[in-house]
Design a protein around this motif. Structure first.
Motif, PDB file in Angstrom:
ATOM      1  N   GLY A   1      30.803  33.784  39.112  1.00  0.00           N
ATOM      2  CA  GLY A   1      30.868  32.928  37.931  1.00  0.00           C
ATOM      3  C   GLY A   1      31.474  31.562  38.169  1.00  0.00           C
ATOM      4  O   GLY A   1      31.754  30.828  37.203  1.00  0.00           O
ATOM      5  N   ALA A   2      31.672  31.187  39.429  1.00  0.00           N
ATOM      6  CA  ALA A   2      32.227  29.865  39.736  1.00  0.00           C
ATOM      7  C   ALA A   2      31.125  28.816  39.630  1.00  0.00           C
ATOM      8  O   ALA A   2      30.080  28.941  40.270  1.00  0.00           O
ATOM      9  CB  ALA A   2      32.830  29.852  41.136  1.00  0.00           C
ATOM     10  N   ARG A   3      31.348  27.799  38.817  1.00  0.00           N
ATOM     11  CA  ARG A   3      30.342  26.768  38.588  1.00  0.00           C
ATOM     12  C   ARG A   3      30.598  25.553  39.473  1.00  0.00           C
ATOM     13  O   ARG A   3      31.712  25.023  39.508  1.00  0.00           O
ATOM     14  CB  ARG A   3      30.332  26.331  37.125  1.00  0.00           C
ATOM     15  N   LEU A   4      29.559  25.116  40.162  1.00  0.00           N
ATOM     16  CA  LEU A   4      29.673  23.932  41.003  1.00  0.00           C
ATOM     17  C   LEU A   4      30.183  22.749  40.198  1.00  0.00           C
ATOM     18  O   LEU A   4      31.013  21.968  40.677  1.00  0.00           O
ATOM     19  CB  LEU A   4      28.318  23.620  41.646  1.00  0.00           C
TER      20      LEU A   4
ATOM     21  N   TRP B   1      34.191  26.685  46.541  1.00  0.00           N
ATOM     22  CA  TRP B   1      33.310  27.092  45.440  1.00  0.00           C
ATOM     23  C   TRP B   1      32.582  28.393  45.748  1.00  0.00           C
ATOM     24  O   TRP B   1      32.599  29.326  44.939  1.00  0.00           O
ATOM     25  CB  TRP B   1      32.300  25.980  45.150  1.00  0.00           C
TER      26      TRP B   1
ATOM     27  N   ASP C   1      32.243  22.520  37.836  1.00  0.00           N
ATOM     28  CA  ASP C   1      33.691  22.526  37.613  1.00  0.00           C
ATOM     29  C   ASP C   1      34.439  21.992  38.831  1.00  0.00           C
ATOM     30  O   ASP C   1      35.435  21.269  38.693  1.00  0.00           O
ATOM     31  CB  ASP C   1      34.172  23.942  37.290  1.00  0.00           C
TER      32      ASP C   1
ATOM     33  N   ALA D   1      22.820  22.994  39.232  1.00  0.00           N
ATOM     34  CA  ALA D   1      23.290  23.990  38.261  1.00  0.00           C
ATOM     35  C   ALA D   1      23.879  25.209  38.967  1.00  0.00           C
ATOM     36  O   ALA D   1      23.852  26.319  38.431  1.00  0.00           O
ATOM     37  CB  ALA D   1      22.143  24.413  37.344  1.00  0.00           C
ATOM     38  N   GLY D   2      24.451  25.002  40.154  1.00  0.00           N
ATOM     39  CA  GLY D   2      24.934  26.114  40.959  1.00  0.00           C
ATOM     40  C   GLY D   2      26.022  26.934  40.285  1.00  0.00           C
ATOM     41  O   GLY D   2      26.955  26.397  39.690  1.00  0.00           O
ATOM     42  N   CYS D   3      25.875  28.251  40.386  1.00  0.00           N
ATOM     43  CA  CYS D   3      26.873  29.180  39.848  1.00  0.00           C
ATOM     44  C   CYS D   3      26.864  30.421  40.737  1.00  0.00           C
ATOM     45  O   CYS D   3      25.801  31.007  40.977  1.00  0.00           O
ATOM     46  CB  CYS D   3      26.551  29.551  38.407  1.00  0.00           C
ATOM     47  N   THR D   4      28.030  30.815  41.256  1.00  0.00           N
ATOM     48  CA  THR D   4      28.104  31.953  42.160  1.00  0.00           C
ATOM     49  C   THR D   4      28.077  33.260  41.385  1.00  0.00           C
ATOM     50  O   THR D   4      28.191  33.286  40.152  1.00  0.00           O
ATOM     51  CB  THR D   4      29.392  31.905  43.000  1.00  0.00           C
ATOM     52  N   GLN D   5      27.932  34.366  42.115  1.00  0.00           N
ATOM     53  CA  GLN D   5      27.939  35.684  41.480  1.00  0.00           C
ATOM     54  C   GLN D   5      29.269  35.974  40.804  1.00  0.00           C
ATOM     55  O   GLN D   5      29.337  36.772  39.868  1.00  0.00           O
ATOM     56  CB  GLN D   5      27.628  36.763  42.514  1.00  0.00           C
TER      57      GLN D   5
END
Length: 211
Positions: free
Chosen positions: A133-136, A82, A138, A127-131
């Motif tokens: 745009g990957a959402r935890l 992720w 998902d 609600a994690g989301c990386t720079q």
């Protein structure tokens, strides 16, 4: 809660399963689970195997994890897929479709007929989301689908991560190196172990194959 027991245990994972940021080896979530699943005397203790690599993505464990044939399998992977972490520096997250495929292949390797399976979700904020745009959420969803297809139980970890008591402080010496504020501390490892053990206690039926 009825104390869970197992004759053979396999834990597959990344740095969380290794035990990073715990203050002692016997305070890691993996050690707590193995100890709790030990059968009471005069039964022999379970045979336990831990296949864990700090920084690993699912693909790194695919070729290294033992083959199926165990009573209880616990898989804790997906966080590095992720966040896109790798030892030489940041890289893109594993595309979600590829992640789901490789994760399913890993389960197909380590989960044999009659095994109980517990799959842990990604270690990160709810609600994690990386720079990138990957959402935890998902990755958790992909893990849950693959796990349940094999009769396993999916365990969310993000609410443990959200609990400020479960991480830090950074800078403490541990058997695994200097602690940080990202990995679970002793409280976090205990909370993860408690959730896993409660889940194992509910898994009374053998795992069925994906059909």
């Amino acid at each position: 809660m009825v104390a869970p027991t197992a004759s053979e245990i396999l834990l597959v994972g990344d740095s969380l399963t290794v035990g990073e940021s715990a203050s002692a080896v016997d305070r890691t979530f993996a050690s707590r689970v193995i100890t709790a699943c030990t059968r009471p005397a005069p039964m022999p203790p379970p045979m336990s195997r831990v296949a864990a690599i700090s920084g690993a993505r699912v693909r790194h464990l695919l070729a290294r994890a033992p083959s199926a044939g165990l009573d209880l399998v616990i898989v804790e992977l997906g966080t590095n897929d992720w966040v896109g972490w790798q030892p030489r520096g940041p890289s893109p997250p594993t595309p979600i479709g590829r992640f789901a495929d490789v994760y399913g292949r890993l389960l197909g390797r380590v989960v044999g007929p009659g095994a109980r399976l517990v799959c842990l979700g990604v270690w990160g904020p709810t609600a994690g989301c990386t720079q990138q745009g990957a959402r935890l959420a998902d990755y958790d969803a992909a893990i849950a689908v693959q796990c349940r297809a094999r009769g396993g139980a999916f365990v969310v970890l993000s609410h443990v991560y959200d609990d400020g008591r479960s991480r830090g402080p950074a800078g403490r010496p541990t058997p695994f190196g200097v602690s940080d504020d990202g990995h679970p501390n002793d409280v976090g490892h205990r909370l993860v172990a408690d959730i896993v053990l409660a889940t194992v206690s509910r898994l009374v039926a053998p795992v069925a194959g994906p059909g």
